[in-house]
Design a protein around this motif. Structure first.
Motif, PDB file in Angstrom:
ATOM      1  N   PRO A  27      85.555 -27.348  74.363  1.00 36.08           N
ATOM      2  CA  PRO A  27      85.861 -28.553  73.578  1.00 36.08           C
ATOM      3  C   PRO A  27      85.074 -29.776  74.034  1.00 36.08           C
ATOM      4  O   PRO A  27      84.815 -30.668  73.239  1.00 36.08           O
ATOM      5  CB  PRO A  27      87.364 -28.747  73.797  1.00 36.08           C
ATOM      6  N   ASN A  78      82.253 -29.877  72.117  1.00 35.48           N
ATOM      7  CA  ASN A  78      82.581 -29.808  70.695  1.00 35.48           C
ATOM      8  C   ASN A  78      82.218 -28.447  70.095  1.00 35.48           C
ATOM      9  O   ASN A  78      81.774 -28.346  68.960  1.00 35.48           O
ATOM     10  CB  ASN A  78      81.881 -30.933  69.934  1.00 35.48           C
ATOM     11  N   TYR A 119      83.722 -24.419  69.522  1.00 35.36           N
ATOM     12  CA  TYR A 119      85.017 -23.736  69.494  1.00 35.36           C
ATOM     13  C   TYR A 119      84.850 -22.232  69.384  1.00 35.36           C
ATOM     14  O   TYR A 119      83.791 -21.747  68.981  1.00 35.36           O
ATOM     15  CB  TYR A 119      85.866 -24.318  68.362  1.00 35.36           C
ATOM     16  N   PRO A 179      89.322 -25.290  66.541  1.00 34.83           N
ATOM     17  CA  PRO A 179      89.183 -26.739  66.585  1.00 34.83           C
ATOM     18  C   PRO A 179      90.565 -27.387  66.586  1.00 34.83           C
ATOM     19  O   PRO A 179      91.523 -26.789  66.103  1.00 34.83           O
ATOM     20  CB  PRO A 179      88.419 -27.070  65.300  1.00 34.83           C
ATOM     21  N   PRO A 180      90.679 -28.618  67.142  1.00 36.40           N
ATOM     22  CA  PRO A 180      92.016 -29.210  67.338  1.00 36.40           C
ATOM     23  C   PRO A 180      92.832 -29.387  66.067  1.00 36.40           C
ATOM     24  O   PRO A 180      92.279 -29.630  65.000  1.00 36.40           O
ATOM     25  CB  PRO A 180      91.700 -30.583  67.946  1.00 36.40           C
ATOM     26  N   GLN A 233      94.489 -25.966  61.289  1.00 35.77           N
ATOM     27  CA  GLN A 233      93.218 -25.735  60.595  1.00 35.77           C
ATOM     28  C   GLN A 233      93.391 -24.720  59.476  1.00 35.77           C
ATOM     29  O   GLN A 233      94.280 -23.886  59.507  1.00 35.77           O
ATOM     30  CB  GLN A 233      92.158 -25.214  61.563  1.00 35.77           C
ATOM     31  N   TYR A 263      82.431 -25.920  60.205  1.00 31.52           N
ATOM     32  CA  TYR A 263      82.053 -26.082  61.615  1.00 31.52           C
ATOM     33  C   TYR A 263      81.153 -24.931  62.059  1.00 31.52           C
ATOM     34  O   TYR A 263      80.289 -25.108  62.898  1.00 31.52           O
ATOM     35  CB  TYR A 263      83.297 -26.132  62.519  1.00 31.52           C
ATOM     36  N   GLN A 270      77.736 -25.473  60.893  1.00 34.41           N
ATOM     37  CA  GLN A 270      77.083 -26.517  61.686  1.00 34.41           C
ATOM     38  C   GLN A 270      76.749 -26.047  63.085  1.00 34.41           C
ATOM     39  O   GLN A 270      76.251 -26.828  63.900  1.00 34.41           O
ATOM     40  CB  GLN A 270      78.024 -27.726  61.818  1.00 34.41           C
ATOM     41  N   ARG A 318      79.024 -24.994  65.385  1.00 33.18           N
ATOM     42  CA  ARG A 318      80.006 -25.470  66.349  1.00 33.18           C
ATOM     43  C   ARG A 318      81.093 -24.430  66.641  1.00 33.18           C
ATOM     44  O   ARG A 318      82.107 -24.738  67.253  1.00 33.18           O
ATOM     45  CB  ARG A 318      80.692 -26.728  65.822  1.00 33.18           C
ATOM     46  N   ASP A 346      82.453 -31.083  50.701  1.00 32.38           N
ATOM     47  CA  ASP A 346      83.665 -31.172  51.514  1.00 32.38           C
ATOM     48  C   ASP A 346      83.676 -32.435  52.359  1.00 32.38           C
ATOM     49  O   ASP A 346      84.349 -33.386  52.063  1.00 32.38           O
ATOM     50  CB  ASP A 346      83.808 -29.949  52.411  1.00 32.38           C
ATOM     51  N   ASN A 347      82.935 -32.440  53.424  1.00 32.27           N
ATOM     52  CA  ASN A 347      83.155 -33.533  54.355  1.00 32.27           C
ATOM     53  C   ASN A 347      81.935 -34.274  54.856  1.00 32.27           C
ATOM     54  O   ASN A 347      82.028 -35.448  55.142  1.00 32.27           O
ATOM     55  CB  ASN A 347      83.812 -32.990  55.628  1.00 32.27           C
ATOM     56  N   PHE A 348      80.852 -33.621  55.050  1.00 37.21           N
ATOM     57  CA  PHE A 348      80.044 -34.022  56.188  1.00 37.21           C
ATOM     58  C   PHE A 348      78.664 -34.567  55.882  1.00 37.21           C
ATOM     59  O   PHE A 348      77.756 -34.440  56.672  1.00 37.21           O
ATOM     60  CB  PHE A 348      79.912 -32.823  57.126  1.00 37.21           C
ATOM     61  N   LEU A 404      76.282 -36.563  58.464  1.00 35.51           N
ATOM     62  CA  LEU A 404      76.743 -36.533  59.846  1.00 35.51           C
ATOM     63  C   LEU A 404      75.887 -35.566  60.654  1.00 35.51           C
ATOM     64  O   LEU A 404      75.288 -34.643  60.115  1.00 35.51           O
ATOM     65  CB  LEU A 404      78.206 -36.079  59.899  1.00 35.51           C
TER      66      LEU A 404
END
Lengths: 301, 460
Positions: free
Chosen positions: B187, B190, B192, B249-250, B253, B260, B263, B265, B292-294, B297
């Motif tokens: 973690p 970053n 997982y 991931p924290p 989920q 992730y 990406q 990760r 979605d999100n990114f 980034l």
């Protein structure tokens, strides 16, 4: 004497005929709204209460179960948990929106350049579509890629590990409250600002002559003038937030306020309409109770 | 004044009357008894809707006496909407549903098993994969709640290059999965270990959990339908799941966190064959990330070698082998209207014809695999519009497709259909239990006791 009484009697009877007619006409005039209220408000409420005593079957053969549905709900610990969550959520969002709204309104009531523009910009969170801002908040708080953790963890080392603030059961309610305040304070601000503008400036001038300072002016003039306005805003916000579903559910599904509990209990998977109706009824009674206590004890109306 | 009002009313009346006559005349010129079908599809994306509409238009052009209304319904809302429609008497004529919902609705008597049998006869029952067909078998053996149409296989997708570098075994056994998940979990950087579902409102949790439980011989019911959830095998499976969940991931989920992995990760994730195009094709992966999100980034760049470096393990082993997949069927609700049912059968028969079938399946490359033999090896199927299947090669595709024959489910025990398993699935009890353990820190025994009590409430 005799003729007098006859006359007055005939006037009286004519008057009552007129009154009767007016009454009938009055009923006739309110009939459309009465029909709408009865069919769209009263009937669903009564039918909801009626349904809460049944196990509702898809096939239509409802089975009478008495108060079993209600008992199931009030003996469910998850229900009382969600009542607590709801109270915390409503309390903090209501206080938060009102206080922030009040502060911002007091600020915006002063003269400064570009005031008109700033006043309208403040309304942005309130008018932005929920779904859009909810996603923005989720991106901000994403534990792996979000900007919040990037700053708070990578740069400032405020946390010892990355935390999913927006979804973890321990923290999501704070995010939901913060979001609720941010999203809805402009409404309180708008109402309070309108109230502030209606206060006679002569009052402040008189107070200044009497030697009042800023806080005293607020305490003895501004506050009493907007007291009932604040009371109504708080009442409305409390009712709205008690029944709030979309903001909380879209933002984080883990803050189980009452409407979300109802949704999970009655509408996920197999529909359980009887239970749903029972929860709605209990929720309604709770809400009425809170409102009565608030109006009688807090506002002393 | 009054006159003008009367005139106005009169003219409105006359206008509406004449249009009524006109409409009536039009209707008479059309065919004698047009049949109207309503088709509820779970493909809610607009591009897929367009494709299905094109198939419908082709069909209705050939059959002018049938009109078909296409209604998109989210898969999570399908059961709810069907029950509401059943209560209101407005059931659709055709629905596209997965096995769990089909069994749940079928056991309530909403679905027409005779119509399914008729459709199987027309299409040819022997062509279907037994494993896929079995998922839809009703309590009465030999009858079916729906007819399989497409399917997907779930597996653990993993970074083969990372595994090789670390000298780890592929994640096909419990030990290998746990070892790798804990090895890669970092973690601070970053990074997982594995993604599996931990959100209480998502069916994804149960989809990840099923192969873990099945590979440990842990079922919900025995073959006579007795609830045997609270068993030592099940407890082992739940504990193993909770152990793996520590490396996700924290926070809670769900499948969305697959980004992730894209990406770079995450080392492993449970996912269906739906991911194939995301892994293989740049535009698709970018679309998935940005929608979605990114966008913008760090880490959102597409890794063109990802498809080469990703491998999949479709079978998980501990005490026995278990795979997981989902098959989607076409089902016909009970309508009491033979004309509509007949028209629905005819339209569905068309959807099973090779051209229409492959067009439909190509809407979701990877996510919709054929459920009968003789499709996956055809040139036309392998040549999908995005060029994904060719990147994996025919052999791999056929191997994945045949995995549809080995699907395990809580709802079928030694060949017996246990309908209550579908109710438990649709009420999301297992996801709630997983959430309680992994997110609220509830003790495993306590959470299992809670789940068992909830299951008993549903069964009785």
């Amino acid at each position: 004497m005799n003729s007098d009484s006859v006359i007055s009697k005939s006037i009286f009877t004519r008057g009552s005929i007129l009154e009767d007619r007016e009454k009938k006409f009055g009923w006739f005039l309110i009939l459309p709204s009465l029909i709408i209220i009865v069919s769209l408000v009263l009937y669903p409420i009564v039918y909801n209460i009626f349904l809460s005593f049944f196990e509702v079957k898809v096939t239509g053969n409802n089975e009478f179960t008495g108060i079993q549905n209600h008992l199931n709900i009030i003996t469910d610990p998850a229900f009382w948990q969600s009542v607590t969550t709801s109270i915390v959520y409503v309390l903090f969002t209501t206080l938060g929106t009102t206080l922030v709204g009040l502060c911002v309104a007091l600020l915006m009531n002063r003269k400064f350049p570009l005031r008109g523009l700033v006043r309208s910009l403040i309304l942005l969170p309130y008018v932005a579509p929920v779904i859009a801002v909810v996603y923005s908040w989720q991106f901000i708080f994403d534990p792996v890629n979000g900007i919040f953790m990037h700053i708070a963890y990578d740069k400032l080392h405020l946390f010892t590990e990355r935390i999913n603030l927006i979804r973890s059961p321990d923290t999501s309610i704070y995010v939901a409250i913060l979001f609720g305040i941010w999203k809805n304070f402009p409404f309180s601000y708008l109402m309070i600002l309108a109230g502030l503008q209606a206060i006679d400036t002569g009052l402040y001038e008189a107070a200044e002559i009497d030697g009042c300072k800023g806080w005293q002016k607020f305490r003895y003039i501004t506050f009493p003038e907007i007291y009932f306005l604040l009371g109504s805003i708080i009442l409305l916000r409390a009712i709205w937030n008690f029944n709030k579903f979309e903001e909380v559910f879209l933002l984080t599904q883990n803050v189980k306020v009452l409407p979300i509990y109802t949704y999970l209990k009655a509408f996920t998977g197999i529909m359980d309409i009887g239970h749903g109706a029972a929860i709605a009824m209990i929720q309604f009674i709770l809400l009425i109770g809170f409102i009565l206590i608030y109006v009688k004890r807090v506002l002393k109306w | 004044m009054k006159k003008s009002i009367v005139l106005l009313l009169l003219s409105i009346f006359l206008l509406s009357f004449s249009s009524y006559i006109f409409a009536g005349g039009q209707e008479e010129t059309a065919s004698s008894e047009p049949v109207e079908l309503e088709f509820w599809t779970r493909q809610t994306q607009s591009d897929r809707m367009t494709t299905i509409q094109m198939l419908i238009d082709t069909y209705t052009a050939m059959n002018p006496d049938i009109s078909i209304k296409l209604v998109p319904v989210d898969e999570n809302d399908m059961a709810l909407n069907m029950r509401a429609a059943s209560a209101a008497g407005t059931l659709p004529s055709i629905i596209e549903i997965d096995a769990e919902i089909a069994v749940a609705l079928g056991s309530e008597g909403i679905l027409d098993t005779d119509a399914s049998s008729a459709l199987l006869d027309r299409v040819g029952k022997d062509k279907f994969f037994d494993g896929a067909l079995r998922l839809f078998e009703a309590k009465d053996k030999g009858t079916y709640y729906g007819v399989p149409y497409h399917g997907m296989i779930q597996g653990i997708w993993y970074r083969a290059d990372w595994f090789k570098e670390a000298g780890l075994e592929p994640p096909t056994t419990w030990d290998a999965v746990a070892k790798a998940a804990e090895y890669f979990y970092n973690p601070e950087k970053n990074i997982y270990g594995i993604l599996l579902g931990t959100m209480e409102t998502e069916s994804y949790d149960e989809q990840c959990f099923t192969p873990i439980a099945m590979s440990n011989n842990a079922g919900l019911f025995d073959k006579d339908g007795k609830l045997i959830f609270n068993s030592p095998e099940m407890k082992e499976a739940v504990e193993f799941y909770a152990r793996l969940a520590k490396t996700t991931p924290p926070g809670p989920q769900t499948w969305r966190a697959r980004d992730y992995y894209l990406q770079g990760r995450m080392a492993m994730f449970f996912y269906s064959t739906y991911i194939m195009d995301d892994l293989a094709v740049f535009e698709v992966a970018m679309g998935s990330l940005t929608s979605d999100n990114f966008e913008g980034l760090k880490g959102a760049e597409f890794d063109p070698d990802l498809v080469k470096n990703t491998k999949t393990a479709t079978i998980l082993t501990n005490k026995k082998d278990a795979g997981f997949g989902a098959v989607v069927s076409m089902a016909i609700p009970k309508l009491n209207n033979p004309d509509v049912t007949e028209a629905a059968l005819d339209f569905l028969n068309y959807l099973y014809s090779p051209n229409a079938y492959i067009t439909y399946l190509h809407m979701a490359v990877g996510g919709m695999m054929p459920v009968f033999e003789g499709v996956a090896n055809t040139e036309r199927f392998l040549n999908d519009p995005k060029g994904v299947y060719s990147k994996y090669g025919a052999e791999k595709i056929i191997e994945i497709t045949e995995g549809l024959n080995k699907i395990e489910s809580f709802g079928i025990v030694e060949g017996n259909r246990i309908e209550a398993a579908s109710t438990i699935y649709s009420k999301k009890i297992i996801p709630q239990m997983i959430y309680k353990i992994t997110q609220e820190g509830m003790d495993v025994d306590k959470a299992m006791a809670w789940a068992e009590a909830e299951m008993k409430k549903l069964i009785n």
